[in-house]
Write an enzyme that holds these catalytic residues in place. Structure first.
Site, PDB file in Angstrom:
ATOM      1  N   LYS A 107      46.861  30.881  34.830  1.00 18.76           N
ATOM      2  CA  LYS A 107      46.025  31.662  35.746  1.00 18.76           C
ATOM      3  C   LYS A 107      46.740  31.732  37.068  1.00 18.76           C
ATOM      4  O   LYS A 107      47.556  30.863  37.396  1.00 18.76           O
ATOM      5  CB  LYS A 107      44.667  30.991  35.949  1.00 18.76           C
ATOM      6  CG  LYS A 107      43.577  31.972  36.276  1.00 18.76           C
ATOM      7  CD  LYS A 107      43.111  32.676  35.033  1.00 18.76           C
ATOM      8  CE  LYS A 107      42.042  33.699  35.305  1.00 18.76           C
ATOM      9  NZ  LYS A 107      41.447  34.180  34.057  1.00 18.76           N
TER      10      LYS A 107
HETATM   11  P1  NAD Z   1      35.515  42.444  38.450  1.00 24.91           P
HETATM   12  O1  NAD Z   1      36.172  42.091  39.733  1.00 24.91           O
HETATM   13  O2  NAD Z   1      35.845  43.724  37.788  1.00 24.91           O
HETATM   14  O3  NAD Z   1      33.918  42.409  38.663  1.00 24.91           O
HETATM   15  C1  NAD Z   1      33.238  41.312  39.180  1.00 24.91           C
HETATM   16  C2  NAD Z   1      31.797  41.739  39.420  1.00 24.91           C
HETATM   17  O4  NAD Z   1      31.029  40.590  39.822  1.00 24.91           O
HETATM   18  C3  NAD Z   1      31.638  42.771  40.542  1.00 24.91           C
HETATM   19  O5  NAD Z   1      30.613  43.671  40.185  1.00 24.91           O
HETATM   20  C4  NAD Z   1      31.181  41.916  41.721  1.00 24.91           C
HETATM   21  O6  NAD Z   1      30.448  42.653  42.676  1.00 24.91           O
HETATM   22  C5  NAD Z   1      30.314  40.914  41.012  1.00 24.91           C
HETATM   23  N1  NAD Z   1      30.050  39.695  41.747  1.00 24.91           N
HETATM   24  C6  NAD Z   1      30.927  38.937  42.457  1.00 24.91           C
HETATM   25  N2  NAD Z   1      30.266  37.884  42.974  1.00 24.91           N
HETATM   26  C7  NAD Z   1      28.982  37.976  42.564  1.00 24.91           C
HETATM   27  C8  NAD Z   1      27.823  37.195  42.754  1.00 24.91           C
HETATM   28  N3  NAD Z   1      27.856  36.080  43.477  1.00 24.91           N
HETATM   29  N4  NAD Z   1      26.658  37.598  42.167  1.00 24.91           N
HETATM   30  C9  NAD Z   1      26.619  38.723  41.434  1.00 24.91           C
HETATM   31  N5  NAD Z   1      27.679  39.499  41.211  1.00 24.91           N
HETATM   32  C10 NAD Z   1      28.845  39.139  41.769  1.00 24.91           C
HETATM   33  O7  NAD Z   1      35.743  41.190  37.497  1.00 24.91           O
HETATM   34  P2  NAD Z   1      35.753  41.167  35.908  1.00 24.91           P
HETATM   35  O8  NAD Z   1      37.123  41.406  35.443  1.00 24.91           O
HETATM   36  O9  NAD Z   1      34.616  41.990  35.392  1.00 24.91           O
HETATM   37  O10 NAD Z   1      35.466  39.610  35.642  1.00 24.91           O
HETATM   38  C11 NAD Z   1      34.138  39.086  35.663  1.00 24.91           C
HETATM   39  C12 NAD Z   1      34.159  37.696  35.031  1.00 24.91           C
HETATM   40  O11 NAD Z   1      34.650  37.805  33.695  1.00 24.91           O
HETATM   41  C13 NAD Z   1      35.071  36.678  35.724  1.00 24.91           C
HETATM   42  O12 NAD Z   1      34.493  35.395  35.607  1.00 24.91           O
HETATM   43  C14 NAD Z   1      36.347  36.744  34.912  1.00 24.91           C
HETATM   44  O13 NAD Z   1      37.102  35.557  34.998  1.00 24.91           O
HETATM   45  C15 NAD Z   1      35.750  36.931  33.531  1.00 24.91           C
HETATM   46  N6  NAD Z   1      36.686  37.516  32.555  1.00 24.91           N
HETATM   47  C16 NAD Z   1      37.235  38.747  32.768  1.00 24.91           C
HETATM   48  C17 NAD Z   1      38.087  39.286  31.811  1.00 24.91           C
HETATM   49  C18 NAD Z   1      38.671  40.666  31.946  1.00 24.91           C
HETATM   50  O14 NAD Z   1      39.263  41.150  30.978  1.00 24.91           O
HETATM   51  N7  NAD Z   1      38.519  41.342  33.071  1.00 24.91           N
HETATM   52  C19 NAD Z   1      38.393  38.551  30.662  1.00 24.91           C
HETATM   53  C20 NAD Z   1      37.817  37.304  30.471  1.00 24.91           C
HETATM   54  C21 NAD Z   1      36.955  36.806  31.429  1.00 24.91           C
END
Ligand code: NAD
Length: 420
Positions: A107
């Site tokens: 990461k």
């Molecule tokens: P992203 O940046 O596209 O979206 C994050 C979202 O969460 C946004 O809508 C943001 O406004 C919201 N957010 C942030 N803080 C918040 C809070 N305190 N309360 C409510 N909403 C909040 O990120 P993503 O890629 O969608 O990732 C989201 C989660 O999924 C993370 O934990 C990430 O590690 C995990 N994840 C993502 C992927 C991927 O392929 N993108 C894969 C595995 C895991």
């Protein structure tokens, strides 16, 4: 270890120790399984639009090298620390091993709020970060991908910076890049699609009809939006709760998810969307629904609210949304709440990233149907293994999922020796 001193890293270590006790792992093997193999901190000076020079802190952690190169996302978030990065890298290790991918976990990221940067500043910071990482990463060493706060465009800048240094295009250095430069069909949707596939499998086991179900989604970014749209318009689930970092909405009659998506396209956040149905964001997770999907940040389900959850299925789309203290409460509620643990629930992203990497190495393109079909096969296999083990050993789904992952890494370390 002082450099990882952080609440999230402590949480990942506590989770690991639970699994190590369950698997009866020799104390001599525990530290080398738990602590990252390598960690790099970099200082990133960037010329800002106002003429000043601002310095950002960047990190990359490679958790283990036992099964192949390391693989993991890049997070741009204000509070990112070395410890949090290490925790996320450790979870990636168990996640990749559970899905049987030939990777160790990694990461990285930068402590920055990307929404406060102009596009030019974001590009400069992204390129500077990759520039500093060039000695430590490579298509056979460590492959980056997107995570919170980064996207396809950032991956394109990473790939370009690395390729300029090499003198030729190296698309395999990152995954989650645009299809136009060697990204794979279906990567952007992969994590959310995988989440929905597993929710439907859980509904099937619980014998509940998706069309009679409601869902709450915390986080409306890449993962949360794809999951919410797919649940609403393909599975027939009514989305009653939705949030982002600016607002939380709850409407028992159902939220127009497509309108929310359009609103985000225009405004960038949900602050002014459906204002009459705004609720306290802290209460959203404990409101009534059948499926609860935390898809934003870590540690949102804690000892304080775990007993109050009113869902039937908890689908952990985010990494580390549930604390070990909350886990103890959820374990007691095992017959009320079906937990799909994070390392299984959101594995779709890294699985399709693996497909993207393989296609890049072979300079060969798969169709979206091939990608999605292969994705669901791997998820199905992991899901079945986790459910079987949990049932047979009378353990939680999280313990079962992590145990399968940790066991695979341990087995490989035993046969290889001390180096990786
Ligand atoms: P992203 O940046 O596209 O979206 C994050 C979202 O969460 C946004 O809508 C943001 O406004 C919201 N957010 C942030 N803080 C918040 C809070 N305190 N309360 C409510 N909403 C909040 O990120 P993503 O890629 O969608 O990732 C989201 C989660 O999924 C993370 O934990 C990430 O590690 C995990 N994840 C993502 C992927 C991927 O392929 N993108 C894969 C595995 C895991």
């Amino acid at each position: 270890m002082i450099i990882y001193d952080d609440e999230v890293f402590k949480m990942a270590c506590d989770q690991f120790q639970v699994i190590a006790d369950y698997l009866n792992i020799d104390p001599n093997d525990r530290d080398r399984l738990m602590y990252p193999k390598r960690a790099v901190a970099v200082t990133l000076p960037v010329h800002m639009d106002d003429g000043s020079t601002k310095t950002f802190q960047g990190y990359r952690v490679q958790h283990h090298l036992t099964l192949g190169p390391t693989k993991g996302g890049t997070r741009f978030a204000p509070s990112l620390s070395m410890g949090e990065t290490a925790a996320l890298a450790m979870w990636m290790s168990w996640k990749c091993a559970l899905s049987n991918l030939p990777y160790g976990g990694a990461k990285g990221g930068v402590a920055v709020d990307p929404s406060k940067l102009s596009r030019r500043e974001l590009e400069a910071l992204s390129r500077r970060y990759m520039q500093e990482m060039i000695p430590f990463v490579g298509p056979h060493t460590d492959i980056m991908g997107p995570d919170m706060g980064t996207n396809e465009q950032v991956m394109a800048w990473f790939m370009d910076t690395y390729s300029v240094y090499q003198g030729y295009s190296v698309s395999e250095i990152v995954t989650g890049k645009p299809v136009a430069i060697g990204g794979t069909e279906g990567r952007r949707e992969a994590t959310g699609r995988g989440v929905v596939y597993l929710i439907e499998r859980a509904m099937n086991i619980l014998k509940i009809d998706p069309e009679k179900c409601t869902a709450i989604v915390q986080g409306f970014g890449n993962v949360g939006s794809v999951a919410a749209l797919s649940l609403a318009y393909k599975s027939g689930v009514k989305i009653v709760g939705l949030s982002d970092h600016t607002a939380a909405i709850y409407n028992p009659k159902g939220i127009d998810v497509k309108a929310a998506e359009q609103h985000i396209f225009k405004k960038g956040h949900l602050k002014a969307f459906d204002q009459e149905n705004h609720v306290d964001p802290n209460k959203l997770l404990t409101m009534k629904c059948d499926v609860l999907i935390p898809a934003a940040v870590d540690r949102v389900i804690t000892e304080k609210n775990a007993a109050k959850l009113q869902c039937r299925i908890l689908a952990e789309a985010a990494n580390g949304p549930t604390t070990p203290g909350a886990d103890l409460i959820l374990e007691q509620r095992w017959d009320e709440i079906f937990v799909i643990p994070d390392i299984l629930c959101n594995a779709g992203g890294v699985i399709v990233s693996y497909f993207e990497w393989v296609q890049g190495l072979q300079s060969f393109r798969w169709t979206e149907m091939e990608v999605t079909d292969k994705l669901f096969r791997i998820l199905e296999h992991s899901f079945a293994q986790v459910i079987k083990r949990a049932k047979e050993h009378k353990i939680s789904h999280r313990t079962a999922a992590m145990a399968i992952g940790v066991e695979r890494v341990l087995k490989a370390k035993k046969v290889r020796g001390l180096f990786p």
